[in-house]
Design an enzyme around this catalytic site. Structure first.
Site, short mmCIF file in Angstrom:
data_model
loop_
_atom_site.label_atom_id
_atom_site.label_comp_id
_atom_site.label_asym_id
_atom_site.label_seq_id
_atom_site.Cartn_x
_atom_site.Cartn_y
_atom_site.Cartn_z
N CYS A 62 -8.64 -2.46 -11.70
CA CYS A 62 -8.29 -1.10 -10.93
C CYS A 62 -7.07 -1.59 -10.40
CB CYS A 62 -9.32 -0.91 -10.16
SG CYS A 62 -9.87 -2.15 -8.79
N HIS A 71 0.79 -1.24 -0.05
CA HIS A 71 -0.07 -0.05 -0.01
C HIS A 71 0.90 1.36 -0.05
CE1 HIS A 71 -3.03 -2.79 0.10
NE2 HIS A 71 -3.98 -1.79 -0.37
N ARG A 86 -15.09 2.35 -3.02
CA ARG A 86 -14.99 1.02 -2.62
C ARG A 86 -14.95 1.07 -1.05
NH1 ARG A 86 -9.43 -2.22 -2.88
NH2 ARG A 86 -8.75 -0.78 -1.37
C1 PEP Z 1 -6.17 -4.95 -5.98
O1 PEP Z 1 -6.19 -5.76 -5.04
O2 PEP Z 1 -5.86 -5.19 -7.12
C2 PEP Z 1 -6.83 -3.62 -5.79
C3 PEP Z 1 -7.21 -2.60 -6.65
O3 PEP Z 1 -7.02 -3.47 -4.30
P1 PEP Z 1 -6.00 -3.24 -3.24
O4 PEP Z 1 -4.86 -2.79 -4.10
O5 PEP Z 1 -6.37 -1.90 -2.42
O6 PEP Z 1 -5.75 -4.24 -2.19
MG MG Z 2 -7.17 -5.55 -3.23
#
Ligand code: PEP
Ligand code: MG
Length: 569
Positions: free
Chosen positions: A492, A195, A332
């Protein structure tokens, strides 16, 4: 030209395609707390009076430094620094530490004990005070470092545009960076879809993770950070600087196309942005993006002791929705757990948190979190007169999709979808799409779960590669289900930001691509120069390839030579 022939090159894993040159600003780790370490003067333990005076001075110096830094900062950073300065100034805290020291207790032990007592009291009090515990610990680390003559820990004050280098950065540290002066982020640990890397990408900052040796680069050393190649080059020569300037000029040229995304033959592909805050929304909405494909709302929940209230959430969502007006915004719901733990929601003792109660699954233990969030979103919708879409993360079954859709619709949000990021959901995409209006592929987690590879483990990045045939198979299965159901299937995850992979995703039938706003121009350019049929041929050859590397090589061969040259692929 090979970057390896220039300067001293450290290799890592890059996030995004951008490159910058700037001086290094090292983030110092917190001092290792040795409870019995004596305070030394000229190499010998100081007498009691000297220790007392040194600790008193350390508190005062830390408070002054924090206040000065706050005065020169803005926004969240200013507020956090001012609140932390107040703690360093707190008479009760200081008096209790000094009393213990006067009673013969070693410096570190005394400071740590008093701070621990205060932290426990703050945590018990809950609310605002509980949220200040991190700041309290940061005062402890700063005072210990000051008293013991060590460098001040934490993100240094940035007085000029700099490349921030750290062992690792928590998402909250990254979110609190003084953006006006951050050129790029380089870390020794972390994974490319962790993240911190994602937040850096959303902020438009080049980021390179897994750069062994980065924390040994002296402060102030000029470095070239090239996210496209994953390299950090110290003291870059003029040839490398010129090459990076050329690339920056290409980026600027690509940005001049602001028309909606689509293939050469006119098939529309919505190019939308990933955001984490209302401030991101304000910044990104001014650019050529068709909306938001992923609003990661958990950023609002990070580093807090309790969930933000419905009113607080409504205000944030309303600001984000207002920024985009009539453009689509996909919000989300909270994706806490695993690498985004929340003290008040996630269980600290999970042995495999990525496989535990995370994302939508929190509805089992904390249904009120989801309901408050949906209520806040519905209220923001009414206040702003907009029509946000909402989706849930970490859905594994059609029954979960159905239950989420019922909750969201009951709250008043009309367009409901779920993320496809668990292989079970991809395999059952048809049944899931029967329950919702759209799906969005989270390829970061989909790769993690398909390849059984922790997304934070940068050393396994080859397995985590979204070009892995097994991952592409699941994207294919989901896209087919979307075509059959006549419902939108977006992507995404970070894979949408790779202009070559974007061609494959569109060839598979994906209808929108959501990425950090800075990645949009290159993706738009790649799509604009290839037809739907060419994208389909690329998708077929990627699916037919035996490995991730072969899949990419086969598709790169099919990319028009002028596009290859322009994008440097
Ligand atoms: C993913 O898992 O590709 C996503 C877009 O969600 P995150 O990266 O926030 O887990
Ligand atoms: Mg994810």
């Amino acid at each position: 030209m090979s970057a390896a022939t220039l300067g001293h090159v450290l290799q890592g894993v890059g996030v995004g395609r951008r490159a910058v040159v700037g001086p290094v600003a090292q983030v110092r780790p917190a001092p290792h707390l040795e409870p019995d370490a004596p305070l030394l003067v000229d190499g010998v333990p100081a007498d009691a009076a000297t220790v007392h005076a040194a600790v008193e001075a350390a508190f005062a110096d830390v408070a002054t430094a924090l206040r000065d830094q706050s005065a020169r900062s803005a926004g969240t950073v200013k507020d956090v620094l001012a609140a932390t300065a107040q703690m360093a100034d707190d008479r009760a805290l200081r008096t209790q530490v000094l009393a213990r020291i006067d009673g013969g207790e070693p410096v570190v032990s005394a400071i740590d004990a008093v701070v621990s007592t205060f932290a426990a009291m703050f945590e018990q009090a809950g609310g605002y005070l509980a949220e200040r515990v991190t700041d309290l610990r940061s005062v402890r680390d700063r005072v210990v470092a000051r008293a013991m003559g060590l460098p001040a820990p934490g993100v240094p004050e940035l007085t000029r545009p700099s490349v921030v280098v750290a062992k690792d950065l928590a998402p909250a540290d990254t979110a609190a960076l003084d953006l006006a002066n951050v050129l790029a982020i380089v870390t020794e640990l972390g994974g490319p879809t962790g993240h911190t890397a994602i937040i850096a990408g959303q902020l438009g900052l080049p980021c390179i993770v897994r750069v062994t040796g980065a924390t040994s680069i002296p402060d102030g050393t000029p470095v070239a950070v090239d996210a496209a190649n994953g390299t950090v080059t110290t003291d870059p020569d003029t040839a490398l600087r010129a090459e990076l300037d050329r690339r920056a000029a290409v980026e600027v040229a690509l940005e001049s196309d602001t028309a909606p995304g689509g293939t050469a033959d006119g098939r529309p592909v919505a190019l939308v942005a990933n955001i984490g805050t209302a401030e991101d929304a304000a910044r990104v909405s001014g650019g050529a993006v068709e909306g938001v494909g992923l609003f990661r709302t958990e950023v609002l929940f990070l580093e807090r002791a309790s969930a933000p209230t419905a009113d607080e959430q409504t205000a944030v969502y309303a600001r984000a929705l207002t920024s985009f007006g009539t453009r689509k915004v996909v919000v989300r719901t909270l994706d806490a757990g695993a690498d985004k733990p929340l003290g008040f929601a996630t269980q600290p003792d999970e042995e495999n948190p990525a496989l535990g109660v995370r994302g939508y699954r929190l509805v089992r233990t904390h249904p009120e979190l989801l309901d408050t969030q949906l209520t806040a979103l519905a209220r923001a919708q009414t206040e702003t007169g907009t029509t946000p879409w909402v989706m849930a993360p970490m859905i594994a079954t059609a029954a979960e999709a159905r239950a989420f859709a019922a909750r969201a619709r009951a709250a008043g949000v009309a367009t409901v979808g779920v993320m496809i990021e668990v292989p079970a959901a991809a395999l059952r995409a048809r049944e899931i799409l029967a329950e919702v209006d759209f799906v969005s592929l989270g390829t970061n987690d989909l790769a993690q779960y398909t390849m059984a590879t922790d997304r934070l483990r940068g050393e396994l990045a080859d397995l985590l590669d979204p070009w892995q045939p097994a991952v592409l198979d699941l994207v294919d299965a989901t896209a087919r289900a979307g075509i059959e159901a006549h419902k939108p299937v977006g992507v995404c995850g970070e894979s949408a930001a790779d202009p070559v992979l974007a061609l494959v995703l569109v060839g598979l039938g994906v209808t929108s691509l959501s990425m950090s706003a800075g990645a949009v121009p290159a993706v738009r350019y790649a799509l604009r120069n290839h037809s739907t049929a060419e994208c389909a041929t690329m998708a077929a050859s990627a699916l037919a390839a035996p490995s991730a590397a072969d899949a990419r090589a086969a598709v790169v061969d099919l990319v028009h030579p002028d596009v290859r040259e322009m994008l440097g692929v």
